[in-house]
Design a protein around this motif. Structure first.
Motif, PDB file in Angstrom:
ATOM      1  N   PHE A   1     -21.037  42.621  32.460  1.00  0.00           N
ATOM      2  CA  PHE A   1     -20.616  41.600  33.424  1.00  0.00           C
ATOM      3  C   PHE A   1     -19.569  40.666  32.822  1.00  0.00           C
ATOM      4  CE2 PHE A   1     -21.114  37.324  35.238  1.00  0.00           C
ATOM      5  CZ  PHE A   1     -20.850  37.588  36.579  1.00  0.00           C
ATOM      6  N   LEU A   2     -19.777  40.302  31.544  1.00  0.00           N
ATOM      7  CA  LEU A   2     -18.897  39.312  30.922  1.00  0.00           C
ATOM      8  C   LEU A   2     -17.631  39.917  30.317  1.00  0.00           C
ATOM      9  CD1 LEU A   2     -21.533  37.068  29.089  1.00  0.00           C
ATOM     10  CD2 LEU A   2     -20.210  36.472  31.129  1.00  0.00           C
ATOM     11  N   LEU A   3     -17.739  41.117  29.736  1.00  0.00           N
ATOM     12  CA  LEU A   3     -16.622  41.663  28.968  1.00  0.00           C
ATOM     13  C   LEU A   3     -16.106  43.000  29.479  1.00  0.00           C
ATOM     14  CD1 LEU A   3     -18.674  40.174  26.612  1.00  0.00           C
ATOM     15  CD2 LEU A   3     -16.590  40.606  25.353  1.00  0.00           C
ATOM     16  N   GLY A   4     -16.765  43.570  30.473  1.00  0.00           N
ATOM     17  CA  GLY A   4     -16.241  44.801  31.036  1.00  0.00           C
ATOM     18  C   GLY A   4     -17.022  46.034  30.648  1.00  0.00           C
ATOM     19  N   SER A   5     -16.631  47.154  31.232  1.00  0.00           N
ATOM     20  CA  SER A   5     -17.321  48.425  31.043  1.00  0.00           C
ATOM     21  C   SER A   5     -17.365  48.841  29.573  1.00  0.00           C
ATOM     22  CB  SER A   5     -16.610  49.504  31.871  1.00  0.00           C
ATOM     23  OG  SER A   5     -17.150  50.776  31.622  1.00  0.00           O
ATOM     24  N   ARG A   6     -18.541  49.239  29.128  1.00  0.00           N
ATOM     25  CA  ARG A   6     -18.758  49.781  27.777  1.00  0.00           C
ATOM     26  C   ARG A   6     -18.399  48.789  26.676  1.00  0.00           C
ATOM     27  NH1 ARG A   6     -16.725  56.073  28.722  1.00  0.00           N
ATOM     28  NH2 ARG A   6     -18.184  56.501  30.417  1.00  0.00           N
ATOM     29  N   ALA A   7     -18.505  47.510  26.973  1.00  0.00           N
ATOM     30  CA  ALA A   7     -18.102  46.495  25.996  1.00  0.00           C
ATOM     31  C   ALA A   7     -18.954  46.559  24.730  1.00  0.00           C
ATOM     32  CB  ALA A   7     -18.183  45.106  26.624  1.00  0.00           C
ATOM     33  N   PHE A   8     -20.262  46.827  24.871  1.00  0.00           N
ATOM     34  CA  PHE A   8     -21.106  46.862  23.675  1.00  0.00           C
ATOM     35  C   PHE A   8     -20.709  48.029  22.776  1.00  0.00           C
ATOM     36  CE2 PHE A   8     -24.899  48.072  21.251  1.00  0.00           C
ATOM     37  CZ  PHE A   8     -25.140  46.879  20.602  1.00  0.00           C
ATOM     38  N   CYS A   9     -20.311  49.149  23.386  1.00  0.00           N
ATOM     39  CA  CYS A   9     -19.907  50.322  22.596  1.00  0.00           C
ATOM     40  C   CYS A   9     -18.753  49.981  21.667  1.00  0.00           C
ATOM     41  CB  CYS A   9     -19.496  51.468  23.519  1.00  0.00           C
ATOM     42  SG  CYS A   9     -20.773  52.011  24.652  1.00  0.00           S
ATOM     43  N   PHE A  10     -17.808  49.175  22.171  1.00  0.00           N
ATOM     44  CA  PHE A  10     -16.575  48.930  21.433  1.00  0.00           C
ATOM     45  C   PHE A  10     -16.550  47.586  20.707  1.00  0.00           C
ATOM     46  CE2 PHE A  10     -15.172  51.478  25.257  1.00  0.00           C
ATOM     47  CZ  PHE A  10     -15.274  52.695  24.596  1.00  0.00           C
ATOM     48  N   MET A  11     -17.557  46.739  20.961  1.00  0.00           N
ATOM     49  CA  MET A  11     -17.554  45.421  20.323  1.00  0.00           C
ATOM     50  C   MET A  11     -18.835  45.111  19.559  1.00  0.00           C
ATOM     51  SD  MET A  11     -15.717  43.068  23.224  1.00  0.00           S
ATOM     52  CE  MET A  11     -14.200  43.617  24.018  1.00  0.00           C
ATOM     53  N   GLY A  12     -19.817  46.035  19.583  1.00  0.00           N
ATOM     54  CA  GLY A  12     -21.065  45.716  18.912  1.00  0.00           C
ATOM     55  C   GLY A  12     -21.779  46.874  18.251  1.00  0.00           C
ATOM     56  N   CYS A  13     -21.532  48.095  18.685  1.00  0.00           N
ATOM     57  CA  CYS A  13     -22.339  49.228  18.217  1.00  0.00           C
ATOM     58  C   CYS A  13     -21.860  49.743  16.865  1.00  0.00           C
ATOM     59  CB  CYS A  13     -22.319  50.352  19.250  1.00  0.00           C
ATOM     60  SG  CYS A  13     -23.333  51.764  18.762  1.00  0.00           S
ATOM     61  N   PRO A  14     -22.690  49.670  15.819  1.00  0.00           N
ATOM     62  CA  PRO A  14     -22.277  50.158  14.495  1.00  0.00           C
ATOM     63  C   PRO A  14     -22.177  51.676  14.438  1.00  0.00           C
ATOM     64  CG  PRO A  14     -24.574  49.484  14.459  1.00  0.00           C
ATOM     65  CD  PRO A  14     -24.040  49.068  15.800  1.00  0.00           C
ATOM     66  N   TYR A  15     -22.995  52.355  15.234  1.00  0.00           N
ATOM     67  CA  TYR A  15     -22.930  53.824  15.252  1.00  0.00           C
ATOM     68  C   TYR A  15     -21.626  54.270  15.906  1.00  0.00           C
ATOM     69  CZ  TYR A  15     -27.842  52.755  14.571  1.00  0.00           C
ATOM     70  OH  TYR A  15     -29.015  52.222  14.108  1.00  0.00           O
ATOM     71  N   GLY A  16     -21.204  53.531  16.942  1.00  0.00           N
ATOM     72  CA  GLY A  16     -19.914  53.811  17.557  1.00  0.00           C
ATOM     73  C   GLY A  16     -18.772  53.662  16.571  1.00  0.00           C
ATOM     74  N   ALA A  17     -18.909  52.703  15.640  1.00  0.00           N
ATOM     75  CA  ALA A  17     -17.878  52.532  14.607  1.00  0.00           C
ATOM     76  C   ALA A  17     -17.788  53.775  13.725  1.00  0.00           C
ATOM     77  CB  ALA A  17     -18.194  51.296  13.762  1.00  0.00           C
ATOM     78  N   LEU A  18     -18.942  54.317  13.343  1.00  0.00           N
ATOM     79  CA  LEU A  18     -18.950  55.533  12.530  1.00  0.00           C
ATOM     80  C   LEU A  18     -18.340  56.707  13.288  1.00  0.00           C
ATOM     81  CD1 LEU A  18     -22.494  55.340  10.873  1.00  0.00           C
ATOM     82  CD2 LEU A  18     -20.302  55.176   9.708  1.00  0.00           C
ATOM     83  N   PHE A  19     -18.723  56.834  14.576  1.00  0.00           N
ATOM     84  CA  PHE A  19     -18.188  57.934  15.373  1.00  0.00           C
ATOM     85  C   PHE A  19     -16.686  57.771  15.584  1.00  0.00           C
ATOM     86  CE2 PHE A  19     -22.626  57.991  17.441  1.00  0.00           C
ATOM     87  CZ  PHE A  19     -23.118  58.772  16.413  1.00  0.00           C
ATOM     88  N   GLY A  20     -16.242  56.512  15.711  1.00  0.00           N
ATOM     89  CA  GLY A  20     -14.815  56.255  15.884  1.00  0.00           C
ATOM     90  C   GLY A  20     -14.013  56.669  14.663  1.00  0.00           C
TER      91      GLY A  20
END
Length: 667
Positions: free
Chosen positions: A185-204
């Motif tokens: 709601f505050l930051l947009g679609s999939r915001a946690f994936c790109f601004m908070g998820c450490p596993y997403g950082a590894l996958f990135g």
């Protein structure tokens, strides 16, 4: 037929249906996992990526680590696909975005210079920082090993408690609300994936080495339809024009861009990975930033402050929830800043301020933000006070463990008690472990009444708390209230739940041990054996249950069982007078005099002032004809107890035997 922008057919994403089926399948697997555990009593440990931490930091092979390894290998080949096709958190975020659109609330994507680096920081904190600390402090590396199912342990490959490392239901639901809805709601679609998820950082990171890409395989007309349907906020049409493929690590391989391209110019194909491209053409969109530099600095500072404030607050908030809360707090503070700075401000279609005048929505928003600031500052104070109190509590326990004295630390104990009481009064909640520690401090200080009262309060609030129940039973025992002690121990066995990273398995074993002793004193031998065997099952290295079982077997005439139990106790380090004495008696009764003598010799070394061992060694040596050893030990026994007539009789008998032996030699 594929339409242009604005056509209804564009909104239809064929691959979206298959992604939905995949994500539903993931949740079906969750349910199947749970059902298998209920039916079998044990099951594969949770396939949670956080289980990777136990493999990295403890050397325990977990199912989560194997899952992570498989995903990483797949990502290195096909790119970052797991997030979109297999992550339940992303499924929740996409569902929230869809619901918001149904309510005609379209989330606006926030593009920040600082928040995009938060997953990297969190990943560093989770995976790398502990390794650095271990290296600095010289902590040896753990060998990779498989651990059997053990609810009280850090982790295992098979478990009888799949919830051991998962948060309580209410915390899990709040986590889903924060990272699955509020952030969207505050930051947009999939915001946690790109601004908070450490596993997403590894996958990135892995994605940049992957040949699997969304690639340009036809003629692009630069219509931008692919960009408009991208849920990851990637300028697909720009990237394929520049690099003939999508290079941005945010690409989760939804494949929606492929399905809507009117020219059928996009495909999933294998190309030279971005990391090995000349100049490393990672997609960057500096012109699309949503925040000014000053706003980005504000967001960064608030995030860092908030994540350390929320982390472990009241022993409740796990790391990823604290990250989600910190992101939301940072964004709300940014909106608050903008509302105060602007003469007109609106959010999601709601007017908060118009021509310098606050609307009712604006006033409510300001009040909420002010309360949030107060809450964050109060929580940070609680965290500081908690850190100080628990640090001093640990130092005190260490000092007591080193010198085994309490009397000279009364003033120090009183100071720590004062800090704990201030903490519990100041906080909005009273964590169970803090109350338990305060109870222990009162007991150390000799205040049995306050300590017992706090233990009762904690056990009433959490009847599953094994340590508190065990300590309370100890207090009842010291007070001579045997019935309450037994009732408390039985409640622990009935309702106690072993928690990870605790000594609960050992305490529950001691609970069974104490109940076994109580049963034995009441002539309930069968119940005593049941509890003692449970104690051994829970804590195989515990010595005392084996000693008690050995006594039971010895008294009942089952010397073989008694010998087995005593020898197991001895092998575990139970070289105690009781074990040595009883084993010696069993060997002597079986005619194994030399084994008995060896055990009694060890017993004599443990109890040098006791005349019993040398006396018995003397008798056994005399029986086997070793008259010199017999005299040496009998005389030693007489020195220790000159008035014992049995020793005197044994010496006279020895004299007679020696005289007879001498006479035979002379003949």
């Amino acid at each position: 037929m594929i339409g242009r922008k604005g056509d209804s057919v564009i909104a239809r994403k064929p691959y979206e249906k298959w992604r939905m089926y995949s994500l539903i399948g993931i949740h079906v697997l969750f349910l199947s996992h749970f059902i298998h555990w209920k039916l079998a009593g044990q099951t594969l440990a949770p396939l949670e990526l956080n289980e990777v931490l136990y493999t990295i930091h403890q050397g325990i092979l977990t199912a989560g680590f194997i899952l992570m390894a498989v995903i990483m290998v797949g990502t290195l080949i096909f790119g970052r696909f797991f997030c979109s096709w297999g992550c339940h958190i992303l499924a929740l975020q996409d569902l929230s975005a869809a619901l918001l659109e149904k309510l005609h609330i379209r989330p606006i994507t926030i593009r920040s210079r600082t928040l995009i680096w938060m997953p990297m920081l969190v990943m560093f904190y989770m995976f790398i920082w502990p390794q650095i600390l271990s290296a600095i402090h010289g902590v040896p590396e753990h060998e990779l090993r498989v651990v059997t199912a053990e609810s009280g342990g850090w982790a295992s490959f098979i478990t009888d408690s799949p919830w051991r490392n998962l948060p309580p239901v209410e915390v899990a639901l709040f986590t889903f609300f924060i990272v699955g809805f509020l952030i969207v709601f505050l930051l947009g679609s999939r915001a946690f994936c790109f601004m908070g998820c450490p596993y997403g950082a590894l996958f990135g990171i892995a994605d940049q080495f992957a040949p699997g890409r969304i690639a340009l395989t036809g003629n692009c007309t630069d219509c931008g339809i692919c960009t408009s349907v991208c849920s990851s906020d990637i300028m697909v049409h720009k990237e394929v024009q520049l690099h003939e493929m999508v290079t941005n690590p945010r690409c989760l391989k939804d494949l929606d861009c492929i399905s809507v391209c009117p020219e059928e110019a996009l495909s999933f194909a294998f190309r030279k990975p971005p990391m090995f491209q000349k100049g490393h053409p990672l997609g960057r969109y500096s012109e699309r930033k949503s925040l000014t530099v000053k706003e980005d600095l504000l967001v960064f500072v608030v995030f860092i402050f908030s994540v350390f404030t929320f982390r472990g607050l009241y022993d409740t908030i796990p790391l990823l929830l604290s990250v989600g809360m910190a992101i939301c707090t940072a964004m709300l503070m940014l909106l608050f800043y903008r509302a105060v700075q602007s003469s007109s401000f609106a959010l999601r279609g709601l007017s908060f301020r118009s021509n310098g005048k606050w609307t009712s929505y604006g006033i409510a928003f300001n009040v909420f933000c002010c309360l949030l600031v107060v809450f964050v500052l109060h929580s940070s104070a609680v965290q500081i006070m908690s850190y100080q109190a628990t640090s001093e509590f640990k130092e005190l326990n260490l000092a007591i463990a080193n010198d085994r004295t309490v009397s000279d630390k009364k003033e120090q104990i009183s100071n720590v008690i004062s800090k704990y009481e201030t903490l519990l009064q100041f906080g909005l909640a009273q964590p169970i472990d803090r109350k338990k520690e305060l109870a222990n401090l009162h007991l150390l200080n000799g205040n049995t009444e306050s300590g017992t009262r706090l233990l009762k309060e904690v056990l009433k609030k959490d009847p599953t708390h094994i340590e508190v129940g065990f300590r309370l039973a100890e207090m009842y025992e010291k007070q001579g209230d045997k019935s309450k002690a037994i009732a408390t121990l039985e409640s622990i066995v009935r309702a106690g739940e072993m928690k990870p990273h605790t000594d609960d398995a050992n305490l529950l074993a001691k609970t069974h041990l104490n109940l076994g002793k109580y049963c034995l004193s009441s002539n309930k031998e069968a119940d005593a054996k049941r509890h003692l065997n449970s104690a051994i099952e829970l804590s195989p290295t515990l010595i005392e249950p084996r000693i008690v079982l050995g006594h039971i077997a010895y008294k009942s005439g089952n010397n073989a069982e008694a010998q087995t139990q005593f020898e197991q106790a001895l092998a575990l380090g139970g070289k105690t007078p009781v074990v040595l004495n009883n084993l010696a008696a069993i060997h002597a009764m079986a005619g194994r005099n030399q084994q008995a003598i060896d055990l009694l010799t060890a017993l004599a070394e443990l109890t040098p002032t006791d005349p019993g061992p040398p006396y018995r060694i003397g008798l056994l040596a005399m029986a086997k004809g070793d008259l010199y050893t017999a005299r040496t030990n009998l005389e030693k026994a007489k020195q220790l107890n000159p008035q014992d007539p049995a020793i005197e009789r044994a010496l006279k008998k020895l004299d007679t035997s020696m005289l007879e032996k001498t006479t035979q030699v002379l003949k």
